[in-house]
Write an enzyme that holds these catalytic residues in place. Sequence first.
Site, PDB file in Angstrom:
ATOM      1  CD  GLU A   1     -33.469 -18.987 -49.260  1.00  0.00           C
ATOM      2  OE1 GLU A   1     -32.305 -19.140 -48.840  1.00  0.00           O
ATOM      3  OE2 GLU A   1     -33.742 -18.743 -50.443  1.00  0.00           O
TER       4      GLU A   1
ATOM      5  CD  GLU B   1     -30.610 -15.166 -50.907  1.00  0.00           C
ATOM      6  OE1 GLU B   1     -29.530 -15.408 -51.468  1.00  0.00           O
ATOM      7  OE2 GLU B   1     -30.892 -15.587 -49.774  1.00  0.00           O
TER       8      GLU B   1
ATOM      9  CE1 TYR C   1     -30.571 -20.995 -44.930  1.00  0.00           C
ATOM     10  CE2 TYR C   1     -30.046 -19.001 -46.149  1.00  0.00           C
ATOM     11  CZ  TYR C   1     -30.704 -20.214 -46.056  1.00  0.00           C
ATOM     12  OH  TYR C   1     -31.503 -20.640 -47.082  1.00  0.00           O
TER      13      TYR C   1
ATOM     14  CD  GLU D   1     -31.742 -23.317 -54.459  1.00  0.00           C
ATOM     15  OE1 GLU D   1     -31.801 -22.986 -53.260  1.00  0.00           O
ATOM     16  OE2 GLU D   1     -31.037 -22.736 -55.306  1.00  0.00           O
TER      17      GLU D   1
HETATM   18  O1  AHR Z   1     -30.854 -22.245 -49.283  1.00  0.00           O
HETATM   19  C1  AHR Z   1     -29.599 -22.135 -49.886  1.00  0.00           C
HETATM   20  C2  AHR Z   1     -29.395 -20.804 -50.604  1.00  0.00           C
HETATM   21  O2  AHR Z   1     -29.341 -19.768 -49.657  1.00  0.00           O
HETATM   22  C3  AHR Z   1     -30.482 -20.378 -51.542  1.00  0.00           C
HETATM   23  O3  AHR Z   1     -30.327 -20.913 -52.815  1.00  0.00           O
HETATM   24  C4  AHR Z   1     -30.329 -18.894 -51.597  1.00  0.00           C
HETATM   25  O4  AHR Z   1     -31.538 -18.227 -51.841  1.00  0.00           O
HETATM   26  C5  AHR Z   1     -29.714 -18.541 -50.254  1.00  0.00           C
HETATM   27  O5  AHR Z   1     -28.601 -17.745 -50.391  1.00  0.00           O
END
Ligand code: AHR
Length: 499
Positions: free
Chosen positions: A291, A172, A243, A26
């Site tokens: 992600e 997102e 995450y 990114e």
């Molecule tokens: O990977 C970091 C961020 O996490 C990305 O920009 C976003 O898509 C997600 O919230």
Amino acid sequence: MKAKMTVNKNFTIAKVDPRIYGSFVEHMGRSVYSGIYEPGHKTADSLGFRNDVKELVRELNTSFIRYPGGNFLSGYNWEDGIGPRAQRPRRLDLAWKTVENNEVGLHEFCGWAKEVNAEVNMAINLGTRGVDAARNIVEYCNHKSGSYYSDLRRKNGTEEPFAIKTWCLGNEMDGHWQIGAKTAEEYGRLAAECAKVMKWVDSSIELVACGSSARRMPTFASWEATILEHTYEHVEYLSLHSYYGNQKNDLKTYLAQSVDMDNFIKSVASICDYMKAKKRSKKTLHLSFDEWNVWYHSREKDENNEPWQYAPPILEDVYNFEDALLVGCLLITLLKNCDRVKIACMAQLVNVIAPIMTEPGGDVWRQTIFYPFAHAANNGFGTVLRHNIESPTYDCEEFEKVPFVESVAIHNEEKNEIIIFAVNRSTDDAVEFEINLQGFNPKSVTEFCELSGHDIKATNTKKSATVAPKNAKGATVQNDKLELPLAPLSWNMVKIALN
Ligand code: AHR
């Protein structure tokens, strides 16, 4: 402790799609600038990309890279990154409150991706833009010649089309933090119209619609159902993002978070299948887990960032040994779901929550999480076998009956071998892991390596690769049985040659 896994040559899940070992670059923090790109660095090539970073990306062997965002995407004009570099605009990136100078854009990134042997997964901005920009970028990248945008690409130095196959429809879009966030109805309609028109420009492309930005979102599931009402017949994949972190410093719960990933995948697959039934569709939708990673170490520090800097160090998680073990469990979970998950991108690649770190003007090094990913991405190909694991379990704060052993076996038909990945979640006990390879004729163990014996908080730095894999001993095959000793808290990779 003892555990047992039985696999059978005739009982399979699916073939591994190499895009399951994808990654993500990114335009944020030091991912691009002073990450992959740093003109003036002693290893920089003629375009300014660091050769030392390229080498480690090749070693990691990621097959597929999502680009250019992420939250950044939703305010990005792709045209800012083409044409003479000196004339490209400096823009405020509202997503990360930084400044983007556009020195790296579409041509530079696609050229770099080719050099690291990765396919580009291009994402289009559906935050501030829509159908017009979407059709134009496909024409620019994939149309041969004889039209405004294809000829502009040729004028900008790339004669042949980039031939980008897989495209993400935004990022997102359900998140309030997103530039131009949308309701599910708004996004569903827009994504469907963009998809339709993009495929009119190039019917060979494949598209990923945005699922929820996380399972904890209050609109999770209804978001998926609504957007699929509009997009089901237009797209091939639905995205998932997740995450993980050990905020409570509770190792047992932390290492069990792959159970959450597994539940998440199964829930999203069910929603897709509900829509398939509702629409009487013949098509099965696949998943793009585009992600996933550990992200929590840097969050506190990032709260105090000075706005409007160029390439500031943000989201620079320094990973430790326990993070590598969880990443191992997450990789196994993705593989076990490879009948539905065809694409997965570890987020991200360099400096920003990444397996590779760089120092501006200096070194590049491998974080702890580099190793399980590299093992899987270099070796985990073939057909994933259905399995039946009998392992002692434990209960923890969030989960019940978590097996101490997480494992997957893959049959590589071309190489005539079996690859096994396994994590032992137990802090204290080694495991005598017995694997019955029914229908195979195993010859010998050709490789057995592990990540084990480290302090759970041990990290790697530019000076010391404290956490690194080593060769392990004691794996034996007899008849169709493999005996595999798993050290406490370990990630393991074993290869078995077949007769
Ligand atoms: O990977 C970091 C961020 O996490 C990305 O920009 C976003 O898509 C997600 O919230």
